[in-house]
Design a protein around this motif. Sequence first.
Motif, PDB file in Angstrom:
ATOM      1  N   VAL A 295     -19.197 -47.403  14.318  1.00 17.72           N
ATOM      2  CA  VAL A 295     -18.074 -48.425  14.284  1.00 17.72           C
ATOM      3  C   VAL A 295     -17.929 -49.105  12.968  1.00 17.72           C
ATOM      4  N   LYS A 296     -16.692 -49.083  12.340  1.00 14.08           N
ATOM      5  CA  LYS A 296     -16.420 -49.756  10.769  1.00 14.08           C
ATOM      6  C   LYS A 296     -15.203 -50.591  11.124  1.00 14.08           C
ATOM      7  N   ALA A 297     -15.811 -52.153  10.902  1.00 10.11           N
ATOM      8  CA  ALA A 297     -14.813 -53.073  11.160  1.00 10.11           C
ATOM      9  C   ALA A 297     -14.025 -53.486   9.914  1.00 10.11           C
ATOM     10  N   PHE A 298     -12.704 -53.846  10.124  1.00 11.54           N
ATOM     11  CA  PHE A 298     -11.841 -54.323   8.840  1.00 11.54           C
ATOM     12  C   PHE A 298     -11.203 -55.628   9.451  1.00 11.54           C
ATOM     13  N   PHE A 299     -11.552 -56.705   8.413  1.00 13.78           N
ATOM     14  CA  PHE A 299     -10.926 -57.984   8.683  1.00 13.78           C
ATOM     15  C   PHE A 299      -9.808 -58.653   8.140  1.00 13.78           C
ATOM     16  N   ASP A 300      -8.886 -58.988   8.749  1.00 15.82           N
ATOM     17  CA  ASP A 300      -7.631 -59.439   8.230  1.00 15.82           C
ATOM     18  C   ASP A 300      -7.372 -60.763   8.253  1.00 15.82           C
ATOM     19  N   ASP A 301      -7.382 -61.569   7.062  1.00 15.96           N
ATOM     20  CA  ASP A 301      -7.788 -63.138   7.170  1.00 15.96           C
ATOM     21  C   ASP A 301      -6.224 -63.700   7.406  1.00 15.96           C
ATOM     22  N   GLN A 302      -5.354 -63.035   7.201  1.00 19.27           N
ATOM     23  CA  GLN A 302      -3.832 -63.584   7.714  1.00 19.27           C
ATOM     24  C   GLN A 302      -3.903 -64.169   9.240  1.00 19.27           C
ATOM     25  N   SER A 303      -4.350 -63.196   9.905  1.00 14.29           N
ATOM     26  CA  SER A 303      -4.222 -63.290  11.456  1.00 14.29           C
ATOM     27  C   SER A 303      -5.459 -63.303  12.111  1.00 14.29           C
ATOM     28  N   ASN A 304      -6.658 -63.283  11.390  1.00 14.96           N
ATOM     29  CA  ASN A 304      -8.143 -63.363  11.862  1.00 14.96           C
ATOM     30  C   ASN A 304      -8.318 -62.092  12.880  1.00 14.96           C
ATOM     31  N   THR A 305      -7.834 -60.973  12.505  1.00 19.44           N
ATOM     32  CA  THR A 305      -7.876 -59.932  13.344  1.00 19.44           C
ATOM     33  C   THR A 305      -8.654 -58.850  12.685  1.00 19.44           C
ATOM     34  N   ILE A 306      -9.690 -58.292  13.744  1.00 20.41           N
ATOM     35  CA  ILE A 306     -10.658 -57.239  13.267  1.00 20.41           C
ATOM     36  C   ILE A 306     -10.177 -56.177  13.786  1.00 20.41           C
ATOM     37  N   SER A 307      -9.695 -55.040  13.024  1.00 24.25           N
ATOM     38  CA  SER A 307      -9.381 -53.761  13.275  1.00 24.25           C
ATOM     39  C   SER A 307     -10.615 -52.819  13.161  1.00 24.25           C
ATOM     40  N   TYR A 308     -10.612 -51.753  13.682  1.00 25.56           N
ATOM     41  CA  TYR A 308     -11.812 -50.934  13.886  1.00 25.56           C
ATOM     42  C   TYR A 308     -11.348 -49.330  13.522  1.00 25.56           C
ATOM     43  N   VAL A 309     -12.525 -48.584  13.046  1.00 31.06           N
ATOM     44  CA  VAL A 309     -12.466 -47.231  12.918  1.00 31.06           C
ATOM     45  C   VAL A 309     -13.689 -46.807  13.762  1.00 31.06           C
ATOM     46  N   VAL A 310     -13.527 -46.130  14.915  1.00 31.58           N
ATOM     47  CA  VAL A 310     -14.455 -45.653  15.642  1.00 31.58           C
ATOM     48  C   VAL A 310     -14.643 -44.151  15.507  1.00 31.58           C
ATOM     49  N   GLN A 311     -15.972 -43.783  15.399  1.00 31.93           N
ATOM     50  CA  GLN A 311     -15.820 -42.383  15.024  1.00 31.93           C
ATOM     51  C   GLN A 311     -17.262 -41.712  15.876  1.00 31.93           C
ATOM     52  N   ASP A 312     -16.884 -40.510  16.278  1.00 30.32           N
ATOM     53  CA  ASP A 312     -17.757 -39.779  16.789  1.00 30.32           C
ATOM     54  C   ASP A 312     -19.026 -39.388  16.083  1.00 30.32           C
ATOM     55  N   PRO A 313     -20.094 -39.712  16.086  1.00 29.17           N
ATOM     56  CA  PRO A 313     -21.223 -39.191  15.462  1.00 29.17           C
ATOM     57  C   PRO A 313     -21.524 -37.819  15.175  1.00 29.17           C
ATOM     58  N   ASP A 314     -21.078 -37.152  16.217  1.00 28.24           N
ATOM     59  CA  ASP A 314     -21.476 -35.502  16.016  1.00 28.24           C
ATOM     60  C   ASP A 314     -20.068 -34.714  15.661  1.00 28.24           C
ATOM     61  N   SER A 315     -19.182 -35.549  15.017  1.00 26.02           N
ATOM     62  CA  SER A 315     -17.953 -34.845  14.521  1.00 26.02           C
ATOM     63  C   SER A 315     -17.342 -35.522  13.729  1.00 26.02           C
ATOM     64  N   ASN A 316     -16.098 -35.217  13.117  1.00 23.59           N
ATOM     65  CA  ASN A 316     -15.237 -36.050  12.153  1.00 23.59           C
ATOM     66  C   ASN A 316     -14.214 -36.475  12.932  1.00 23.59           C
ATOM     67  N   ALA A 317     -14.116 -36.586  14.173  1.00 17.75           N
ATOM     68  CA  ALA A 317     -12.885 -37.183  15.055  1.00 17.75           C
ATOM     69  C   ALA A 317     -13.216 -38.489  15.147  1.00 17.75           C
ATOM     70  N   CYS A 318     -11.952 -39.347  14.975  1.00 14.97           N
ATOM     71  CA  CYS A 318     -12.156 -40.803  14.890  1.00 14.97           C
ATOM     72  C   CYS A 318     -10.952 -41.431  15.751  1.00 14.97           C
ATOM     73  N   ALA A 319     -10.951 -42.784  15.966  1.00 13.44           N
ATOM     74  CA  ALA A 319      -9.801 -43.412  16.348  1.00 13.44           C
ATOM     75  C   ALA A 319      -9.571 -44.718  15.612  1.00 13.44           C
ATOM     76  N   VAL A 320      -8.506 -45.229  15.493  1.00 13.97           N
ATOM     77  CA  VAL A 320      -8.136 -46.604  15.095  1.00 13.97           C
ATOM     78  C   VAL A 320      -7.904 -47.486  16.169  1.00 13.97           C
ATOM     79  N   ILE A 321      -8.435 -48.726  16.073  1.00 17.52           N
ATOM     80  CA  ILE A 321      -8.067 -49.692  17.134  1.00 17.52           C
ATOM     81  C   ILE A 321      -7.487 -50.999  16.464  1.00 17.52           C
ATOM     82  N   ASP A 322      -6.482 -51.531  16.975  1.00 15.95           N
ATOM     83  CA  ASP A 322      -5.465 -52.655  16.567  1.00 15.95           C
ATOM     84  C   ASP A 322      -5.459 -52.646  15.200  1.00 15.95           C
ATOM     85  N   ALA A 323      -4.771 -51.815  14.447  1.00 18.79           N
ATOM     86  CA  ALA A 323      -4.468 -51.843  13.031  1.00 18.79           C
ATOM     87  C   ALA A 323      -3.366 -53.027  12.884  1.00 18.79           C
ATOM     88  N   VAL A 324      -3.252 -53.600  11.807  1.00 18.08           N
ATOM     89  CA  VAL A 324      -2.683 -54.598  11.070  1.00 18.08           C
ATOM     90  C   VAL A 324      -1.523 -54.310  10.127  1.00 18.08           C
TER      91      VAL A 324
END
Length: 295
Positions: free
Chosen positions: A15-44
């Motif tokens: 899990v890699k977090a990204f903080f947006d200080d305008q809205s105090n939002t944390i977005s995430y890149v969530v990666q399968d450790p056994d492949s290169n597949a990932c998801a993005v959660i709550d992008a800003v």
Amino acid sequence: MTVSSTQQTNQRPNVKAFFDDQSNTISYVVQDPDSNACAVIDAVMEFDYAAGRLTYDSANEIIAHIKAHQLRLDWIIETHVHADHLSGAPYIQRELGGKIGISEHVLTVQNTFGKIFNEGTEFARDGSQFDRLFKDNDTYEIGALNCSTLHTPGHTPACMVHVIGDAAFAGDTLFMPDGGSARADFPGGDAGQLYDSISRVLALPPETRLFVCHDYAPGGREIAWETTIGKQREANIHVGGNATREAFIQMRQTRDAQLSMPKLIVPSLQVNIRAGEIPKDDQGDMMLKVPVNKL
């Protein structure tokens, strides 16, 4: 496919977090450790309200991370229709692909705010702007990662917690333990529903990692975004210990009455009910409305 809690807790996504200080939002890149597949959660997507100008710094940071690590983007998840920031989902999708997903109860939110913003018949209220409408207890995969959904209404009707391996992404259903919980006074919100939803989330295994969507650094501490279900049960200032439903409702209603509206609620809702796309006028120009005395 039914995914057992044991199957999920045995998987530990990166899990890699990204903080947006305008809205105090944390977005995430969530990666399968056994492949290169990932998801993005709550992008800003950033929006300068006074200038009416969009920028994409946060989304570009996520895109750069995914490209630098040669990841494949499978999913772009919205935990709910955000009222404090504009979604960067379609911008990221145009760059990297992936499917945009949200709770099926987005239809309720679209109907509610379609009326408030006086949207015409050209605005579809069927969720068709999204690629996937998740039901409660749905399952999906990010590579080999098992993922499941929990419908958690209360903050909004379409709130959903995504459980990905041993990690749960809470959206606005819960904040860090010293931050408590989100407001429940927006149209369609309900403090009693929020308590019930939180109780459901707290029934997850105590070792489950919990990632929040917002943090406001109470007491002046550093911004934080990761805790556990066990810590929430013990120490959450709104629901930890033996907090009762009745006490929570009273606290939430009293507290919410003192809160001002999020600065970006008007543009955010118009954009996010459209899966992050900006509405356009008859000439095809991006244009937003300001409803008066309706929110």
